[in-house]
Scaffold this motif. Sequence first.
Motif, mmCIF file in Angstrom:
data_model
loop_
_atom_site.group_PDB
_atom_site.id
_atom_site.type_symbol
_atom_site.label_atom_id
_atom_site.label_comp_id
_atom_site.label_asym_id
_atom_site.label_seq_id
_atom_site.Cartn_x
_atom_site.Cartn_y
_atom_site.Cartn_z
ATOM 1 N N GLY A 260 14.587 11.085 -1.793
ATOM 2 C CA GLY A 260 13.785 10.401 0.202
ATOM 3 C C GLY A 260 13.056 9.180 -0.794
ATOM 4 N N ASP A 261 11.711 9.105 0.319
ATOM 5 C CA ASP A 261 10.513 7.941 -0.255
ATOM 6 C C ASP A 261 8.700 8.412 -0.633
ATOM 7 O OD1 ASP A 261 13.091 5.977 -0.230
ATOM 8 O OD2 ASP A 261 12.115 5.168 0.926
ATOM 9 N N LEU A 262 8.657 7.114 -1.018
ATOM 10 C CA LEU A 262 7.331 7.625 -0.631
ATOM 11 C C LEU A 262 6.522 6.150 -0.945
ATOM 12 C CD1 LEU A 262 4.244 8.854 -2.034
ATOM 13 C CD2 LEU A 262 4.963 9.071 -4.919
ATOM 14 N N THR A 263 5.226 5.671 -0.819
ATOM 15 C CA THR A 263 5.148 4.466 -0.614
ATOM 16 C C THR A 263 3.860 4.616 -0.138
ATOM 17 O OG1 THR A 263 7.052 3.563 0.905
ATOM 18 C CG2 THR A 263 5.656 2.264 0.982
ATOM 19 N N ILE A 264 3.685 3.984 -0.987
ATOM 20 C CA ILE A 264 1.322 3.602 -1.059
ATOM 21 C C ILE A 264 1.061 2.130 -1.174
ATOM 22 C CG2 ILE A 264 -0.502 4.056 -2.499
ATOM 23 C CD1 ILE A 264 1.154 5.461 -4.003
ATOM 24 N N PHE A 265 0.071 1.977 0.325
ATOM 25 C CA PHE A 265 0.298 0.524 0.725
ATOM 26 C C PHE A 265 -1.231 0.287 0.353
ATOM 27 C CE2 PHE A 265 0.330 -1.535 5.146
ATOM 28 C CZ PHE A 265 0.226 -3.350 4.319
ATOM 29 N N ASN A 274 11.874 5.204 -4.561
ATOM 30 C CA ASN A 274 13.477 5.392 -3.772
ATOM 31 C C ASN A 274 14.184 4.947 -4.940
ATOM 32 O OD1 ASN A 274 15.508 5.437 -2.674
ATOM 33 N ND2 ASN A 274 14.953 4.829 -1.172
ATOM 34 N N ASN A 275 15.131 6.760 -5.341
ATOM 35 C CA ASN A 275 15.158 6.118 -6.498
ATOM 36 C C ASN A 275 15.059 5.118 -7.878
ATOM 37 O OD1 ASN A 275 16.703 8.636 -5.771
ATOM 38 N ND2 ASN A 275 17.946 6.668 -4.317
ATOM 39 N N GLY A 276 13.870 4.958 -8.203
ATOM 40 C CA GLY A 276 13.052 4.046 -9.019
ATOM 41 C C GLY A 276 12.343 3.527 -8.760
ATOM 42 N N VAL A 277 10.988 2.889 -9.698
ATOM 43 C CA VAL A 277 9.948 2.434 -9.046
ATOM 44 C C VAL A 277 10.207 1.209 -8.754
ATOM 45 C CG1 VAL A 277 8.167 1.886 -9.517
ATOM 46 C CG2 VAL A 277 8.813 3.777 -10.801
ATOM 47 N N ASN A 278 9.008 0.664 -7.686
ATOM 48 C CA ASN A 278 8.936 -1.118 -6.700
ATOM 49 C C ASN A 278 7.680 -1.237 -6.228
ATOM 50 O OD1 ASN A 278 9.383 -3.272 -5.960
ATOM 51 N ND2 ASN A 278 10.246 -2.395 -3.818
ATOM 52 N N PHE A 279 7.015 -2.796 -7.792
ATOM 53 C CA PHE A 279 5.485 -2.177 -7.546
ATOM 54 C C PHE A 279 5.993 -4.101 -6.971
ATOM 55 C CE2 PHE A 279 3.875 0.548 -10.399
ATOM 56 C CZ PHE A 279 3.350 0.824 -9.422
ATOM 57 N N THR A 289 -5.798 3.051 2.169
ATOM 58 C CA THR A 289 -4.794 3.529 1.332
ATOM 59 C C THR A 289 -3.777 4.063 2.382
ATOM 60 O OG1 THR A 289 -5.448 3.845 -0.674
ATOM 61 C CG2 THR A 289 -3.889 4.574 -0.550
ATOM 62 N N PHE A 290 -2.446 3.411 2.290
ATOM 63 C CA PHE A 290 -1.514 3.772 3.327
ATOM 64 C C PHE A 290 -0.984 4.952 2.055
ATOM 65 C CE2 PHE A 290 3.269 3.665 4.570
ATOM 66 C CZ PHE A 290 2.411 4.229 6.587
ATOM 67 N N ILE A 291 -0.276 6.114 3.008
ATOM 68 C CA ILE A 291 0.478 6.769 2.143
ATOM 69 C C ILE A 291 1.659 7.227 3.130
ATOM 70 C CG2 ILE A 291 1.010 8.727 1.038
ATOM 71 C CD1 ILE A 291 -1.560 8.797 -0.780
ATOM 72 N N GLY A 292 3.080 6.566 2.931
ATOM 73 C CA GLY A 292 3.854 7.629 3.630
ATOM 74 C C GLY A 292 4.850 7.965 2.937
ATOM 75 N N ILE A 293 5.632 9.006 3.558
ATOM 76 C CA ILE A 293 6.887 10.027 2.521
ATOM 77 C C ILE A 293 7.490 10.475 3.876
ATOM 78 C CG2 ILE A 293 6.696 12.520 1.537
ATOM 79 C CD1 ILE A 293 3.603 12.305 1.026
ATOM 80 N N LYS A 294 8.990 10.227 3.097
ATOM 81 C CA LYS A 294 10.188 10.174 3.966
ATOM 82 C C LYS A 294 10.937 11.481 3.202
ATOM 83 C CE LYS A 294 14.598 7.972 4.966
ATOM 84 N NZ LYS A 294 15.396 6.983 4.917
#
Length: 306
Positions: A260-265, A274-279, A289-294
Amino acid sequence: MKNLLLQLLELTPYILYRKGDFMKETIFFPFSLNNNLESYNFLSMVQNKLIDSSKSEIILDFTKCTFCHAIFTSYIGALSYIGKAFGKTVTYRTINGSKLQEYFYNSGLYDHIMHQPNTRSNKNAIPFTSIDLKDDSGIIEYIDNILELAPIQLTEQGHEVLFKNIYEIFNNSVDHSRANHGVYACGHWMPQKKYLSFSVYDTGIGIPALIKEKIDKTMSSESALQWALKRGNSTQQLVLGTPRGLGLSDLQDLIRLNDGDLTIFSNDVYYQYNNGVNFKHLNVPTIGTFIGIKIIADYNHIYTTK
């Protein structure tokens, strides 16, 4: 020979304004808002523009927007309350009968903002709400609603751990986010796309700013967020004997297993797992802080804890 005033009038185009238009500013949303850096940069720009505008009414115009990812609903709804805190009235404009308007109703966004009974949200929604941080039973009920729609099979222990992880996100808002303009949440099970999307947005100090304040002022925003994602790290390691700093790490483990997806904004940094880290760094910072989960539907496995 015509006088100078008449000559100027002939050269000046006429513009018609309705009464009160001088106090309005319209912000147009793009054709689509996807769960990616470009859209988060746009949303942070909208928030800053809303706060800084000299106009008293801000119109968020979605008439050209044909797709808005469900994960953004908590943030989009929060703009109404942030605007109010800065003396602005925020209006949402959609095309009557459009799919986006229908989604805003189904998610409970419109009903909540217009202070109407939540009668239009459908059974797939965890309705948009402003979280009462003093109402612990309400938070527990809200998390139960999330877990009921989670499209995965959990053991009893797995269910308990996931509940605690999500509860910690809300609890952080209570303890130290300093959410001056509220905490907002929303979720939706997307039956055709087969995933559950939910998000929590608190309008506090933001994770990187808090880590820098409590741990090391010289840290970069990326380093601060990386610190917060490490298992066991928390600015409040023990609260009444309860271990902290497990929520984001455990959620990241779940997302890794689920694809799935974990997004922090938060503040000036964007993080997506999402299959890897992206900063990435944002063009302009956002409040809090926004935390989104799929969570992807997966009925072939049983999720438990180590």
